[in-house]
Write an enzyme that holds these catalytic residues in place. Structure first.
Site, PDB file in Angstrom:
ATOM      1  N   ILE A  18     -20.444 -20.634  11.568  1.00  0.00           N
ATOM      2  CA  ILE A  18     -21.770 -21.269  11.480  1.00  0.00           C
ATOM      3  C   ILE A  18     -21.626 -22.703  10.962  1.00  0.00           C
ATOM      4  CG2 ILE A  18     -24.122 -21.040  10.576  1.00  0.00           C
ATOM      5  CD1 ILE A  18     -23.431 -18.005  10.119  1.00  0.00           C
ATOM      6  N   ASN A  48     -10.908 -23.871   2.811  1.00  0.00           N
ATOM      7  CA  ASN A  48      -9.506 -23.521   2.515  1.00  0.00           C
ATOM      8  C   ASN A  48      -8.867 -22.761   3.670  1.00  0.00           C
ATOM      9  OD1 ASN A  48     -10.621 -21.009   2.309  1.00  0.00           O
ATOM     10  ND2 ASN A  48      -9.964 -20.601   0.208  1.00  0.00           N
ATOM     11  N   ASN A  69     -10.466 -18.134   6.530  1.00  0.00           N
ATOM     12  CA  ASN A  69     -10.981 -17.359   7.673  1.00  0.00           C
ATOM     13  C   ASN A  69     -11.303 -18.287   8.845  1.00  0.00           C
ATOM     14  OD1 ASN A  69     -11.650 -14.849   8.840  1.00  0.00           O
ATOM     15  ND2 ASN A  69     -13.825 -15.286   8.570  1.00  0.00           N
ATOM     16  N   SER A 119     -28.400 -13.813   3.648  1.00  0.00           N
ATOM     17  CA  SER A 119     -28.274 -12.860   4.757  1.00  0.00           C
ATOM     18  C   SER A 119     -29.416 -11.858   4.725  1.00  0.00           C
ATOM     19  CB  SER A 119     -26.939 -12.134   4.601  1.00  0.00           C
ATOM     20  OG  SER A 119     -26.881 -11.012   5.433  1.00  0.00           O
ATOM     21  N   THR A 171     -28.981  -8.989   4.953  1.00  0.00           N
ATOM     22  CA  THR A 171     -28.436  -7.830   4.260  1.00  0.00           C
ATOM     23  C   THR A 171     -29.099  -7.633   2.894  1.00  0.00           C
ATOM     24  OG1 THR A 171     -26.352  -6.686   3.815  1.00  0.00           O
ATOM     25  CG2 THR A 171     -26.460  -8.946   3.116  1.00  0.00           C
ATOM     26  N   TYR A 211     -20.518  -6.948  -0.493  1.00  0.00           N
ATOM     27  CA  TYR A 211     -20.874  -8.218   0.157  1.00  0.00           C
ATOM     28  C   TYR A 211     -22.372  -8.505  -0.020  1.00  0.00           C
ATOM     29  CZ  TYR A 211     -22.342 -11.393   3.824  1.00  0.00           C
ATOM     30  OH  TYR A 211     -22.948 -12.429   4.501  1.00  0.00           O
ATOM     31  N   LYS A 236     -24.651 -11.619  -2.149  1.00  0.00           N
ATOM     32  CA  LYS A 236     -25.726 -12.502  -1.658  1.00  0.00           C
ATOM     33  C   LYS A 236     -26.954 -12.397  -2.560  1.00  0.00           C
ATOM     34  CE  LYS A 236     -23.525 -14.380   1.717  1.00  0.00           C
ATOM     35  NZ  LYS A 236     -23.086 -15.765   1.637  1.00  0.00           N
ATOM     36  N   LEU A 286     -20.628  -6.677  16.744  1.00  0.00           N
ATOM     37  CA  LEU A 286     -20.849  -6.203  18.110  1.00  0.00           C
ATOM     38  C   LEU A 286     -20.416  -7.208  19.185  1.00  0.00           C
ATOM     39  CD1 LEU A 286     -22.073  -4.097  20.047  1.00  0.00           C
ATOM     40  CD2 LEU A 286     -24.290  -5.218  19.718  1.00  0.00           C
ATOM     41  N   ASP A 334     -25.021   1.680   8.391  1.00  0.00           N
ATOM     42  CA  ASP A 334     -25.863   0.902   9.317  1.00  0.00           C
ATOM     43  C   ASP A 334     -27.346   1.182   9.074  1.00  0.00           C
ATOM     44  OD1 ASP A 334     -24.366  -0.771  10.897  1.00  0.00           O
ATOM     45  OD2 ASP A 334     -23.971   0.716  12.452  1.00  0.00           O
TER      46      ASP A 334
HETATM   47  P1  NAD Z   1     -16.777 -17.828   8.542  1.00  0.00           P
HETATM   48  O1  NAD Z   1     -15.816 -16.924   7.862  1.00  0.00           O
HETATM   49  O2  NAD Z   1     -16.541 -18.163   9.966  1.00  0.00           O
HETATM   50  O3  NAD Z   1     -16.920 -19.196   7.728  1.00  0.00           O
HETATM   51  C1  NAD Z   1     -16.763 -19.272   6.337  1.00  0.00           C
HETATM   52  C2  NAD Z   1     -15.768 -20.393   6.069  1.00  0.00           C
HETATM   53  O4  NAD Z   1     -15.620 -20.524   4.657  1.00  0.00           O
HETATM   54  C3  NAD Z   1     -14.386 -20.105   6.654  1.00  0.00           C
HETATM   55  O5  NAD Z   1     -13.962 -21.240   7.386  1.00  0.00           O
HETATM   56  C4  NAD Z   1     -13.497 -19.876   5.425  1.00  0.00           C
HETATM   57  O6  NAD Z   1     -12.186 -20.325   5.645  1.00  0.00           O
HETATM   58  C5  NAD Z   1     -14.239 -20.680   4.364  1.00  0.00           C
HETATM   59  N1  NAD Z   1     -14.077 -20.209   2.990  1.00  0.00           N
HETATM   60  C6  NAD Z   1     -14.260 -18.955   2.496  1.00  0.00           C
HETATM   61  N2  NAD Z   1     -14.045 -18.952   1.182  1.00  0.00           N
HETATM   62  C7  NAD Z   1     -13.715 -20.214   0.823  1.00  0.00           C
HETATM   63  C8  NAD Z   1     -13.403 -20.839  -0.415  1.00  0.00           C
HETATM   64  N3  NAD Z   1     -13.339 -20.168  -1.561  1.00  0.00           N
HETATM   65  N4  NAD Z   1     -13.151 -22.166  -0.396  1.00  0.00           N
HETATM   66  C9  NAD Z   1     -13.199 -22.878   0.741  1.00  0.00           C
HETATM   67  N5  NAD Z   1     -13.486 -22.344   1.933  1.00  0.00           N
HETATM   68  C10 NAD Z   1     -13.744 -21.020   1.980  1.00  0.00           C
HETATM   69  O7  NAD Z   1     -18.231 -17.179   8.334  1.00  0.00           O
HETATM   70  P2  NAD Z   1     -19.621 -17.593   8.996  1.00  0.00           P
HETATM   71  O8  NAD Z   1     -20.015 -16.508   9.931  1.00  0.00           O
HETATM   72  O9  NAD Z   1     -19.592 -18.995   9.450  1.00  0.00           O
HETATM   73  O10 NAD Z   1     -20.553 -17.438   7.715  1.00  0.00           O
HETATM   74  C11 NAD Z   1     -20.914 -18.559   6.932  1.00  0.00           C
HETATM   75  C12 NAD Z   1     -21.821 -18.085   5.810  1.00  0.00           C
HETATM   76  O11 NAD Z   1     -22.953 -17.419   6.368  1.00  0.00           O
HETATM   77  C13 NAD Z   1     -21.190 -17.090   4.840  1.00  0.00           C
HETATM   78  O12 NAD Z   1     -21.662 -17.385   3.550  1.00  0.00           O
HETATM   79  C14 NAD Z   1     -21.713 -15.761   5.305  1.00  0.00           C
HETATM   80  O13 NAD Z   1     -21.759 -14.815   4.270  1.00  0.00           O
HETATM   81  C15 NAD Z   1     -23.104 -16.139   5.772  1.00  0.00           C
HETATM   82  N6  NAD Z   1     -23.666 -15.221   6.773  1.00  0.00           N
HETATM   83  C16 NAD Z   1     -22.972 -14.971   7.914  1.00  0.00           C
HETATM   84  C17 NAD Z   1     -23.505 -14.087   8.849  1.00  0.00           C
HETATM   85  C18 NAD Z   1     -22.740 -13.744  10.105  1.00  0.00           C
HETATM   86  O14 NAD Z   1     -23.026 -12.687  10.704  1.00  0.00           O
HETATM   87  N7  NAD Z   1     -21.819 -14.560  10.571  1.00  0.00           N
HETATM   88  C19 NAD Z   1     -24.755 -13.497   8.634  1.00  0.00           C
HETATM   89  C20 NAD Z   1     -25.431 -13.799   7.454  1.00  0.00           C
HETATM   90  C21 NAD Z   1     -24.879 -14.664   6.515  1.00  0.00           C
HETATM   91  C1  WQD Z   2     -24.785  -4.831  15.215  1.00  0.00           C
HETATM   92  C2  WQD Z   2     -25.133  -3.504  15.862  1.00  0.00           C
HETATM   93  C3  WQD Z   2     -23.838  -1.640  15.042  1.00  0.00           C
HETATM   94  C4  WQD Z   2     -19.992  -2.889  16.671  1.00  0.00           C
HETATM   95  C5  WQD Z   2     -23.658  -7.537   9.970  1.00  0.00           C
HETATM   96  C6  WQD Z   2     -23.784  -7.530   8.482  1.00  0.00           C
HETATM   97  C7  WQD Z   2     -24.957  -8.367   8.045  1.00  0.00           C
HETATM   98  C8  WQD Z   2     -24.870  -9.758   8.641  1.00  0.00           C
HETATM   99  C9  WQD Z   2     -24.721  -9.696  10.114  1.00  0.00           C
HETATM  100  C10 WQD Z   2     -23.607 -11.156   7.165  1.00  0.00           C
HETATM  101  C11 WQD Z   2     -25.177  -2.358  14.861  1.00  0.00           C
HETATM  102  C12 WQD Z   2     -23.582  -1.884  16.525  1.00  0.00           C
HETATM  103  C13 WQD Z   2     -21.324  -2.834  16.334  1.00  0.00           C
HETATM  104  C14 WQD Z   2     -19.478  -1.930  17.596  1.00  0.00           C
HETATM  105  C15 WQD Z   2     -21.685  -0.982  17.790  1.00  0.00           C
HETATM  106  N1  WQD Z   2     -23.711 -10.455   8.178  1.00  0.00           N
HETATM  107  N2  WQD Z   2     -22.155  -1.896  16.872  1.00  0.00           N
HETATM  108  N3  WQD Z   2     -20.353  -1.023  18.130  1.00  0.00           N
HETATM  109  O1  WQD Z   2     -24.067  -4.635  11.017  1.00  0.00           O
HETATM  110  O2  WQD Z   2     -26.157  -5.648  12.041  1.00  0.00           O
HETATM  111  O3  WQD Z   2     -24.815  -6.972  10.531  1.00  0.00           O
HETATM  112  O4  WQD Z   2     -23.566  -8.886  10.444  1.00  0.00           O
HETATM  113  O5  WQD Z   2     -24.407 -11.361   6.302  1.00  0.00           O
HETATM  114  O6  WQD Z   2     -24.934  -8.399   6.669  1.00  0.00           O
HETATM  115  O7  WQD Z   2     -23.959  -6.181   8.063  1.00  0.00           O
HETATM  116  O8  WQD Z   2     -23.907  -6.502  12.741  1.00  0.00           O
HETATM  117  O9  WQD Z   2     -22.586  -6.944  14.743  1.00  0.00           O
HETATM  118  O10 WQD Z   2     -21.681  -5.332  13.019  1.00  0.00           O
HETATM  119  O11 WQD Z   2     -23.620  -4.659  14.404  1.00  0.00           O
HETATM  120  O12 WQD Z   2     -22.419  -0.136  18.298  1.00  0.00           O
HETATM  121  O13 WQD Z   2     -18.285  -1.885  17.904  1.00  0.00           O
HETATM  122  O14 WQD Z   2     -24.084  -3.154  16.791  1.00  0.00           O
HETATM  123  O15 WQD Z   2     -23.913  -0.266  14.766  1.00  0.00           O
HETATM  124  O16 WQD Z   2     -26.212  -1.511  15.249  1.00  0.00           O
HETATM  125  P1  WQD Z   2     -24.758  -5.793  11.552  1.00  0.00           P
HETATM  126  P2  WQD Z   2     -22.856  -5.903  13.735  1.00  0.00           P
END
Ligand code: NAD
Ligand code: WQD
Length: 339
Positions: free
Chosen positions: A16, A36, A39, A129, A131, A154, A158, A204, A300
């Site tokens: 993101i 850093n 990921n 999130s 979540t 996790y 948050k 997913l 879930d």
């Molecule tokens: P991502 O893992 O792709 O990006 C996170 C980045 O932060 C990575 O590049 C990682 O290397 C870096 N990082 C982690 N810890 C660090 C640290 N201590 N110092 C410096 N860099 C560090 O994840 P994303 O999907 O881009 O998510 C970004 C944010 O959004 C996170 O806070 C995540 O919890 C939140 N979020 C993500 C989702 C999702 O589904 N992707 C949903 C809700 C919230």
């Molecule tokens: C989506 C749907 C699964 C994989 C997670 C975190 C949430 C937020 C977003 C960070 C669900 C189904 C999945 C597969 C499947 N992240 N599924 N087969 O669980 O809604 O949310 O990411 O904050 O906190 O929990 O996302 O993509 O894992 O799943 O059927 O192989 O797909 O059961 O219904 P989720 P997801």
């Protein structure tokens, strides 16, 4: 560099964060990335620079390292604001390694807040999130929907970070926006940046694209006996480019506010089932996905989708891209990863 346009983006090499850096540049801000790379991959920088045609300052720093962060604020500020993405984000992994999650997610946020207070940086945009809501009693969920207890370490990080930011805002000069993302998916339409799932994906969409690409033998649908129209879970999927633009809207709004702490849901407002997502993917990409029905995944929630009315009203932000757009772009990105 015009210092009042400088924005520190922690985790800016991630999924993101990288898309947000692109949108910040498009809106005239000057992002500085720290990451850093725990990921992500440094090659994401090349993608960002190819799209923006700009060199983006990058520092390999761990956000939990107070001295390194203070040094960065000292030598590369002043910043208009900070967008704090850096965190660990895998729900399942957080159950296996809770202390790593508490350390990284909570300490990085505490360090960011300490540096901002020390250097008088006013504006913070924080990645929260959906979540935090757990399994809601009603859908769509609004920002006023009560939190249920967190279903993973996790999720709890948050909730704690939101509370830590809200507490810090009280009686201070901090202005913050807590953005509760629903399910971010897709990739930049250029195919130059996207998500880099390490190992077997938990989410997913990467599982679908890797199965379609032949890297996985099949996709398991986690439960077909839920109380939903087709029996599969419902989520609110949001294109990562729309999500990225919301950060620009939030920062631009914060610039004009007196100290405040506001929370916004960021979702499309639509609930889509797992089966609908798979069908849409197959249709828009004309690619079959080998699917098998499996058991429910522990933890879930049955269904959750957002009311994003508050973001529309206050930030004047809404989704412009569809589920089909996101699934098309996710497939383009998967093909790019395999080149
Ligand atoms: P991502 O893992 O792709 O990006 C996170 C980045 O932060 C990575 O590049 C990682 O290397 C870096 N990082 C982690 N810890 C660090 C640290 N201590 N110092 C410096 N860099 C560090 O994840 P994303 O999907 O881009 O998510 C970004 C944010 O959004 C996170 O806070 C995540 O919890 C939140 N979020 C993500 C989702 C999702 O589904 N992707 C949903 C809700 C919230
Ligand atoms: C989506 C749907 C699964 C994989 C997670 C975190 C949430 C937020 C977003 C960070 C669900 C189904 C999945 C597969 C499947 N992240 N599924 N087969 O669980 O809604 O949310 O990411 O904050 O906190 O929990 O996302 O993509 O894992 O799943 O059927 O192989 O797909 O059961 O219904 P989720 P997801």
């Amino acid at each position: 560099m015009n210092s009042m346009k400088k924005v520190l983006v922690t985790g800016g090499a991630g999924f993101i964060g990288s898309h947000t850096v692109v949108e910040l540049v498009a809106a005239g801000f000057e992002p500085i990335i720290i990451d850093n790379l725990c990921n992500s991959d440094i090659s994401m920088l090349d993608g960002i620079e190819a799209i923006t045609e700009k060199n983006i300052p990058f520092f390999n720093i761990d956000c939990t390292d107070l001295d390194a962060m203070m040094d960065l604020f000292q030598h590369h500020g002043p910043f208009l604001g900070v967008i704090h993405f850096a965190a660990f984000k895998a729900v399942g992994e957080s159950v296996a390694k809770p202390l790593a999650y508490y350390h990284n997610n909570i300490n990085s946020t505490r360090v960011v807040l300490e540096c901002m207070a020390h250097f008088g940086v006013k504006n913070l945009v924080f990645s929260s999130s959906c979540t935090v809501y757990g399994q809601p009693k009603e859908n769509p969920v609004s920002e006023k929907t009560a939190w249920m207890s967190a279903s993973s370490p996790y999720g709890y990080t948050k909730q704690v970070c939101e509370r830590m930011i809200a507490d810090t805002s009280l009686g201070s000069n901090l202005s913050s926006v807590l953005l509760r993302y629903f399910n971010p998916i897709g990739a930049h339409p250029s195919g130059l940046i996207g998500e880099l799932p390490l190992g077997v994906p938990e989410n997913l969409i990467p599982y679908i694209t890797q199965t379609a690409a032949g890297l996985r033998s099949h996709l398991t649908i986690f439960g077909s006996d839920y109380n939903t129209p087709d029996g599969t879970c419902i989520r609110d999927y949001i294109h990562v480019v729309d999500l990225a633009k919301a950060h620009v809207a939030a920062l631009s709004w914060l610039e004009k506010q007196s100290p405040i702490c506001e929370v916004f849901n960021l979702g499309s407002g639509n609930g889509n089932s797992v089966k609908e997502v798979i069908d849409t993917f197959q249709e828009v990409n004309n690619m079959p996905v080998n699917v098998v029905a499996g058991a429910r995944r522990p933890g879930d929630v049955e269904q959750i989708f957002a009311s994003a009315d508050k973001a529309k009203e206050i930030l004047n932000w809404g989704c412009e891209l569809t589920l089909a757009d996101a699934l098309k772009d996710a497939w383009t990105w998967q093909l790019k990863l395999q080149e």
